[in-house]
Scaffold this motif. Structure first.
Motif, short mmCIF file in Angstrom:
data_model
loop_
_atom_site.label_atom_id
_atom_site.label_comp_id
_atom_site.label_asym_id
_atom_site.label_seq_id
_atom_site.Cartn_x
_atom_site.Cartn_y
_atom_site.Cartn_z
N ASN A 1 34.10 34.66 42.23
CA ASN A 1 33.82 33.51 41.37
C ASN A 1 34.99 32.55 41.22
O ASN A 1 34.94 31.64 40.40
N GLN A 2 35.99 32.72 42.03
CA GLN A 2 37.14 31.83 42.00
C GLN A 2 36.77 30.50 42.66
O GLN A 2 36.11 30.49 43.69
N ASP A 3 37.17 29.39 42.04
CA ASP A 3 36.90 28.10 42.63
C ASP A 3 37.70 27.98 43.93
O ASP A 3 38.93 28.10 43.91
N PRO A 4 37.06 27.75 45.07
CA PRO A 4 37.79 27.73 46.34
C PRO A 4 38.75 26.55 46.47
O PRO A 4 39.73 26.62 47.20
N LEU B 1 36.97 27.71 37.09
CA LEU B 1 36.62 26.49 36.36
C LEU B 1 35.45 26.69 35.41
O LEU B 1 35.35 25.98 34.40
N ASP B 2 34.55 27.59 35.69
CA ASP B 2 33.36 27.77 34.86
C ASP B 2 33.61 28.63 33.63
O ASP B 2 32.68 28.91 32.89
N TRP B 3 34.83 29.06 33.42
CA TRP B 3 35.12 29.93 32.29
C TRP B 3 35.52 29.08 31.09
O TRP B 3 36.14 28.01 31.24
N ALA C 1 45.57 36.44 37.82
CA ALA C 1 46.25 36.64 39.11
C ALA C 1 47.05 37.94 39.11
O ALA C 1 47.08 38.66 40.11
N PHE C 2 47.70 38.25 37.99
CA PHE C 2 48.44 39.51 37.91
C PHE C 2 47.50 40.70 38.00
O PHE C 2 47.81 41.71 38.65
N ALA C 3 46.32 40.61 37.39
CA ALA C 3 45.33 41.68 37.52
C ALA C 3 44.90 41.84 38.97
O ALA C 3 44.74 42.97 39.47
N LEU C 4 44.74 40.72 39.67
CA LEU C 4 44.37 40.78 41.09
C LEU C 4 45.46 41.44 41.93
O LEU C 4 45.16 42.20 42.85
N MET D 1 44.99 37.46 48.41
CA MET D 1 44.65 36.09 48.80
C MET D 1 44.17 35.29 47.59
O MET D 1 44.51 34.10 47.45
N ALA D 2 43.40 35.92 46.71
CA ALA D 2 42.94 35.23 45.51
C ALA D 2 44.12 34.91 44.58
O ALA D 2 44.19 33.82 44.02
N ALA D 3 45.05 35.84 44.46
CA ALA D 3 46.25 35.58 43.65
C ALA D 3 47.09 34.48 44.29
O ALA D 3 47.67 33.64 43.58
#
Length: 128
Positions: free
Chosen positions: A21-24, A30-32, A54-57, A71-73
């Motif tokens: 659900n991360q905005d690419p 953004l939806d949070w 990001a730290f959780a990721l 990559m998400a972080a």
């Protein structure tokens, strides 16, 4: 790290949800609720919230591997680097297009962004 396998799997599900659900474009969520839409079509980005995720990721990457979490972080870190002023300062809120929304400096966000970059570099991140 986890006391029970169910805890580990629940954490993995949350992190998988974050990746999915991360905005690419921006690398943030953004939806949070804390990243609220503005009338001009951009969003006001909460300065610390996305860094916490990001730290959780990165913790998920250390736990489960696979590369998707790192990559998400990375995407989060790139957004914050883009949004920092030339002296490295982050403010209370940032627009999703990188413009500063609130001019009040927030040193904890600058510090968290720096720690995120250090952790990414330790994990082999290369911004070349």
């Amino acid at each position: 790290w986890f006391g029970r396998n169910e805890d580990e799997q629940a954490f993995k599900q949350v992190c998988d949800y974050l990746v999915d659900n991360q905005d690419p474009r921006t690398g943030v969520w953004l939806d949070w609720l804390c990243n609220r839409p503005l009338k001009d079509g951009t969003h006001s980005i909460h300065c610390r919230y996305n860094l916490w995720l990001a730290f959780a990721l990165l913790f998920a990457e250390d736990t489960f591997g696979g590369g998707a979490y790192r990559m998400a972080a990375d995407r989060v870190a790139r957004f914050y680097r883009f949004a920092q002023s030339p002296d490295g300062v982050l403010t209370q809120a940032i627009r999703s297009d990188g413009r500063l929304f609130c001019l009040q400096p927030l040193s904890s966000s600058s510090a968290m962004a720096s720690l995120l970059w250090l952790k990414l570099m330790r994990n082999g991140f290369d911004d070349a």
